[in-house]
Design an enzyme around this catalytic site. Structure first.
Site, PDB file in Angstrom:
ATOM      1  N   THR A   1       0.941  -1.209  -0.062  1.00 38.42           N
ATOM      2  CA  THR A   1      -0.050   0.123   0.000  1.00 38.42           C
ATOM      3  C   THR A   1       0.993   1.170   0.112  1.00 38.42           C
ATOM      4  O   THR A   1       1.859   1.344   0.952  1.00 38.42           O
ATOM      5  CB  THR A   1      -1.082   0.028   1.311  1.00 38.42           C
ATOM      6  OG1 THR A   1      -1.673  -1.138   1.142  1.00 38.42           O
ATOM      7  CG2 THR A   1      -1.870   1.142   1.267  1.00 38.42           C
TER       8      THR A   1
ATOM      9  N   SER B   1       7.886   5.096  -2.212  1.00 37.40           N
ATOM     10  CA  SER B   1       7.625   4.025  -1.236  1.00 37.40           C
ATOM     11  C   SER B   1       8.791   3.993  -0.092  1.00 37.40           C
ATOM     12  O   SER B   1       9.597   4.629  -0.215  1.00 37.40           O
ATOM     13  CB  SER B   1       7.197   2.565  -1.822  1.00 37.40           C
ATOM     14  OG  SER B   1       8.637   2.135  -2.629  1.00 37.40           O
TER      15      SER B   1
ATOM     16  N   GLU C   1       8.239  13.384 -10.334  1.00 40.15           N
ATOM     17  CA  GLU C   1       8.812  14.827  -9.999  1.00 40.15           C
ATOM     18  C   GLU C   1       9.035  15.848 -11.181  1.00 40.15           C
ATOM     19  O   GLU C   1       9.239  15.133 -12.381  1.00 40.15           O
ATOM     20  CB  GLU C   1      10.252  14.682  -9.099  1.00 40.15           C
ATOM     21  CG  GLU C   1      10.331  13.952  -8.169  1.00 40.15           C
ATOM     22  CD  GLU C   1      10.205  12.419  -8.336  1.00 40.15           C
ATOM     23  OE1 GLU C   1      10.503  11.830  -9.283  1.00 40.15           O
ATOM     24  OE2 GLU C   1       9.485  11.720  -7.206  1.00 40.15           O
TER      25      GLU C   1
HETATM   26  I1  8IG Z   1       8.992   3.116 -11.196  1.00 38.71           I
HETATM   27  O1  8IG Z   1      11.136   8.682 -11.498  1.00 38.71           O
HETATM   28  C1  8IG Z   1       9.397   4.908 -10.651  1.00 38.71           C
HETATM   29  N1  8IG Z   1       8.771   5.259  -9.442  1.00 38.71           N
HETATM   30  N2  8IG Z   1       8.994   9.320  -7.466  1.00 38.71           N
HETATM   31  N3  8IG Z   1      10.202   9.133  -9.610  1.00 38.71           N
HETATM   32  C2  8IG Z   1       9.278   8.757  -8.421  1.00 38.71           C
HETATM   33  N4  8IG Z   1       8.748   7.468  -8.508  1.00 38.71           N
HETATM   34  C3  8IG Z   1       9.000   6.541  -9.464  1.00 38.71           C
HETATM   35  C4  8IG Z   1       9.954   6.825 -10.522  1.00 38.71           C
HETATM   36  C5  8IG Z   1      10.397   8.205 -10.542  1.00 38.71           C
HETATM   37  N5  8IG Z   1       9.774   5.886 -11.364  1.00 38.71           N
END
Ligand code: 8IG
Length: 281
Positions: free
Chosen positions: A101, A220, A201
């Protein structure tokens, strides 16, 4: 007038004791797997779906929604089940969560760390947290696994409630990182930065993460690692760089790219996880 009976496993109800729900979940897992206790838990993030298949034989599979406090998967490519896996012929058992989650789902922090607390209640002493993430180092091609050395928690929250001042020094257990590097000497280490998400981002935010000392950006893991430390578990964190973070390359980010990088890296990640799990005492 009658009121519906309170759901004792509703983690969003402030009067619920999350550790009692974890105990109830562990009891269901013990009953359904035939294993009174498990030794190690793994959380499979984006790109890690099949990586646990080499650990050993799956003895039991349980749908998440049959276990108190758990829900079905919210993310495509994640399985809404947990599995009990025999670790080779060691006699030890791994509890493998096919999904997690996320904080961005809005179910609250207790739901985010429920798997960790359940693993502890199930007897586990070590958790392996995996994720898919964006990489800031241009040398990390999509499909590169990177060990988490430390983290920056930018969610502005904590899974710990009350005046519990938990020490997070060496949160990502050095002994476990050393074992992982023995298994795969090419593994790099980095600082994982958790943003709230679910948007990726902006390039400016990625530049900020770099200034702050970050190497990996994701949504996460940090809250789970903190909860694991609070209940005394050793933590190994492994990120799979599935894309270069926004602004690091010209390629636009997409979830399809993430899934493809996971498939391409499945072999290396699978062998890494299986060898590490076998070596952890
Ligand atoms: I898969 O580029 C994955 N999860 N924040 N940024 C963020 N979470 C992600 C990214 C990423 N790629």
């Amino acid at each position: 007038m009658t009121t519906a009976p309170r759901d004792l496993s509703d983690l969003s109800d402030p009067s619920t004791d999350p550790f009692a729900v974890a105990d109830a979940a562990a009891a269901v897992i013990a009953e359904r797997t035939g294993a009174e206790r498990h030794d190690i838990a793994l959380v499979l993030g984006s790109g890690w779906g099949s990586a646990a298949d080499l650990i050993g034989e799956t003895v039991a599979t349980i749908d998440n929604d049959e276990v108190p406090g758990f829900h079905r998967a919210a993310v495509e490519g994640h399985s809404g089940t947990m599995r009990s896996v025999e670790i080779g012929d060691t006699g030890r058992r791994a509890l493998v969560f096919g999904t997690r989650t996320h904080f961005y789902e809005g179910r609250g922090v207790r739901a985010v760390v429920h798997g960790i607390r359940t693993a502890k209640a199930a007897g586990v002493s070590t958790v392996v947290l995996t994720n898919g993430c964006g990489g800031l180092n241009p040398e990390w091609a999509p499909g590169t696994p990177v060990l988490i050395r430390d983290h920056l928690n930018l969610t502005a929250t904590s899974p710990i409630e009350g005046a519990n001042f938990v020490d997070l020094t060496d949160l990502y257990t050095p002994r476990l990182r050393a074992i992982a590097r023995e298994v795969d000497p090419d593994l790099d280490e980095g600082v994982y930065v958790q943003f709230r998400g679910p948007h990726y981002e902006t390039p400016a935010e990625v530049a900020m993460a770099k200034v702050l000392g970050g190497d990996l950006v994701g949504m996460s893991t940090t809250l789970e690692a903190i909860a694991a430390r609070q209940c005394g578990l050793d933590v190994l964190g492994i990120s799979l760089v599935t894309n270069l973070a926004a602004g690091i390359s010209d390629v636009p980010l997409s979830h399809a790219e993430v899934l493809e990088a996971g498939r391409a890296a499945a072999d290396r990640c699978g062998r890494l996880l299986a060898d590490v799990v076998r070596r952890i005492g």
